[in-house]
Scaffold this active site. Structure first.
Site, PDB file in Angstrom:
ATOM      1  N   LYS A 243       0.826  -1.211   0.000  1.00 16.74           N
ATOM      2  CA  LYS A 243       0.000   0.000   0.000  1.00 16.74           C
ATOM      3  C   LYS A 243       0.863   1.265   0.000  1.00 16.74           C
ATOM      4  O   LYS A 243       0.437   2.309  -0.491  1.00 16.74           O
ATOM      5  CB  LYS A 243      -0.930   0.025   1.216  1.00 16.74           C
ATOM      6  CG  LYS A 243      -1.863  -1.180   1.355  1.00 16.74           C
ATOM      7  CD  LYS A 243      -2.839  -1.286   0.213  1.00 16.74           C
ATOM      8  CE  LYS A 243      -3.971  -2.272   0.478  1.00 16.74           C
ATOM      9  NZ  LYS A 243      -3.554  -3.683   0.522  1.00 16.74           N
TER      10      LYS A 243
HETATM   11  C1  LIG Z   1      -4.196  -4.805   0.079  1.00 16.30           C
HETATM   12  C2  LIG Z   1      -3.346  -6.017   0.016  1.00 16.30           C
HETATM   13  C3  LIG Z   1      -3.576  -7.012  -0.936  1.00 16.30           C
HETATM   14  C4  LIG Z   1      -4.725  -6.955  -1.906  1.00 16.30           C
HETATM   15  O1  LIG Z   1      -4.577  -5.921  -2.864  1.00 16.30           O
HETATM   16  P1  LIG Z   1      -5.845  -5.417  -3.699  1.00 16.30           P
HETATM   17  O2  LIG Z   1      -5.340  -4.259  -4.467  1.00 16.30           O
HETATM   18  O3  LIG Z   1      -6.875  -5.032  -2.675  1.00 16.30           O
HETATM   19  O4  LIG Z   1      -6.305  -6.552  -4.526  1.00 16.30           O
HETATM   20  C5  LIG Z   1      -2.711  -8.090  -0.974  1.00 16.30           C
HETATM   21  N1  LIG Z   1      -1.686  -8.203  -0.087  1.00 16.30           N
HETATM   22  C6  LIG Z   1      -1.454  -7.267   0.853  1.00 16.30           C
HETATM   23  C7  LIG Z   1      -0.331  -7.463   1.796  1.00 16.30           C
HETATM   24  C8  LIG Z   1      -2.254  -6.144   0.933  1.00 16.30           C
HETATM   25  O5  LIG Z   1      -2.002  -5.217   1.867  1.00 16.30           O
END
Ligand SMILES: *Cc1c(COP(=O)(O)O)cnc(C)c1O
Length: 495
Positions: free
Chosen positions: A112
């Site tokens: 993120k």
């Molecule tokens: C948010 C997240 C995901 C999923 O990503 P999306 O964009 O919501 O599909 C996968 N792994 C981690 C560690 C995340 O923080």
């Protein structure tokens, strides 16, 4: 050519990128999509010699066409700096027959950060460009990682407040500790009695509440979103796929123009959609391999063409993917419906009223670039152990879901196309699940003892993000029912 943004649920209105970033979600409940995706007219040989920041400028400038060069470079250089623990920002690590694109070297050690370290700059720049006088209130639902990354990005940013809702019993202990210890006078963190979908629905309802918007405006506030529905998050996420490809050209694994596959551990469908948009820009991708955990609503969708959220919500060891309503899928639905807002509204209305919808055979035919599968809890743990035993490389639970699905894909197809696996979190963020996968004897140890054990096994330095929370004080302890989210927002903003 200028790229304008329109809602998936309305063909008429078009707005600029900066306006779409400010609004987050369209007033009609739809998501903003680009009206065209320009070709990336820079060759991969050239890109392969560029830094992450330079590649970011090439990709983002084509999507955010109302930002000046100076504005965009300021945003990029402010975001991708020493907050990351490596100059290359997103290292590509070759292990066990795949390229792990490590997207967790930012300040909160999950992918993120790749988008949320730049979103505050994009948002503040957008507000300036559009003469916004209101204070921007970032309202966010999190399955664990978005919350902390958004808090870290927006803490003490002038002209903004941030309110984060997370499922009280649906995040890892380290994720929770990271959030509730967040500093910054403009930050609020609230646990809800409910799951991530409840949090996300509560937030969406507040965004769509015209009465609330009016009261907010009178007090000098307006909402925006740091969730992956904001195009200000999607566009920065396109960058690292182009960057990974250019590194594979640089290290001789592929020649410019060769196709690659990408494997993405998926929850809200934002990360994989960014890869899809990157392909539309010209990135040579053969297959998008969509990996789910036991909440396998997307796998079932790719198999049957039916999206059905009417099922048990399962708490897994990959909590950031514990999601039954993958918001960004709406953008793909819109695209495979031939950019039809009418069709999109029909399906999304069915989803909100009956919890399910079915796409036409024609639409399903346009999903041939996607392969979906899922990993059980046991398979995920086994993958962590297998790769550790074979290579000494320790991956987190989300990445292990992707690695498991990649193995299933190879077994089913025999496809040997060079592949990038999006590695979305540091194992230090999910220490307990990771260490217990390696040896069940670790179960008796405390979370921070496990951090030290993980350090011994992996020889990877303990990230600053973990050191910081060892001794940090809890600053946020509000918990509310899922029905009280709006009341909490009104309290925080004194509405
Ligand atoms: C948010 C997240 C995901 C999923 O990503 P999306 O964009 O919501 O599909 C996968 N792994 C981690 C560690 C995340 O923080």
């Amino acid at each position: 050519m200028a790229v304008m943004y329109k809602s998936t649920r309305n063909d008429k209105d078009k707005i600029t990128a900066s306006q779409a970033i400010l609004k987050g979600l369209s007033d009609d409940g739809g998501l903003f999509v680009p009206d065209n995706i320009p070709a990336l007219d820079v060759d991969f040989e050239t890109l392969s010699k560029m830094t992450y920041q330079q590649v970011a400028y090439e990709v983002m400038s084509r999507m955010l066409t109302d930002f000046t060069e100076e504005e965009l470079k300021h945003c990029i250089n402010s975001a991708y700096d020493s907050k990351f623990d490596t100059d290359v920002i997103a290292p590509l690590v070759k292990k066990a027959g795949a390229n792990y694109l490590e997207l967790f070297h930012g300040s909160t050690i999950a992918f993120k950060d790749m988008a949320l370290s730049i979103l505050p700059y994009l948002l503040v720049t957008s507000a300036k460009k559009n003469n916004v006088k209101n204070e921007i209130v970032i309202l966010t639902a999190t399955s664990g990682d978005t919350g902390k990354a958004a808090l870290a990005g927006f803490a003490d940013v002038p002209g903004t407040k941030i309110i984060v809702f997370y499922p009280k019993n649906g995040v890892s202990p380290i994720q929770e500790k990271q959030m509730v210890t967040q500093k910054g006078d403009n930050t609020s963190v609230i646990g809800i009695i409910g799951n991530f979908d409840d949090a996300q629905t509560g937030v969406k309802n507040m965004f769509n509440d015209k009465e609330l918007a009016k009261v907010m405006d009178e007090k000098g506030y307006q909402f925006s979103s740091a969730n992956s529905i904001n195009i200000g998050r999607l566009v920065p996420q396109m960058v690292y796929y182009v960057y990974a490809y250019s590194r594979m050209v640089a290290n001789g694994e592929i020649k410019a123009g060769d196709k690659i596959n990408v494997v993405v551990p998926t929850g809200n469908f934002g990360n994989i959609l960014a890869a899809y948009y990157a392909k539309e820009m010209g990135l040579p991708v053969a297959k998008f391999i969509c990996a789910s955990n036991e909440n396998k609503v997307l796998y079932d969708f790719f198999e049957t063409g039916v999206y059905d959220r009417n099922r048990e919500f399962i708490l897994t060891s990959s909590p950031s993917m514990d999601i039954l309503i993958s918001s960004n899928l709406e953008r793909l639905i819109y695209r495979i419906a031939g950019d039809s807002a009418e069709k999109d509204v029909e399906l999304m209305t069915a989803l909100s009223t009956t919890g399910k919808y079915e796409i036409s055979a024609d639409m399903k035919g346009k999903l041939s670039e996607f392969y979906g599968n899922y990993a059980s809890e046991k398979e995920t743990a086994d993958t962590i152990k297998r790769v550790y035993d074979a290579e000494g490389y320790i991956m987190d639970t989300h990445t292990a879901v992707a690695a498991t699905v990649y193995e299933k894909y190879k077994e089913a197809t025999g496809d040997t196309t060079p592949t990038v696996i999006a590695s979305t979190a540091s194992p230090y963020k999910f220490t307990r699940s990771v260490m217990e996968a390696i040896d069940s004897a670790y179960a008796s140890k405390s979370d921070f003892e496990l951090v030290d054990e993980l350090n011994k096994l992996s020889k990877v330095k303990i990230p600053q993000a973990i050191e910081d929370i060892r001794s940090a004080k809890v600053l946020h302890d509000t918990v509310c029912d899922k029905s009280e989210m709006e009341a909490q927002v009104r309290r925080i903003l004194a509405l």
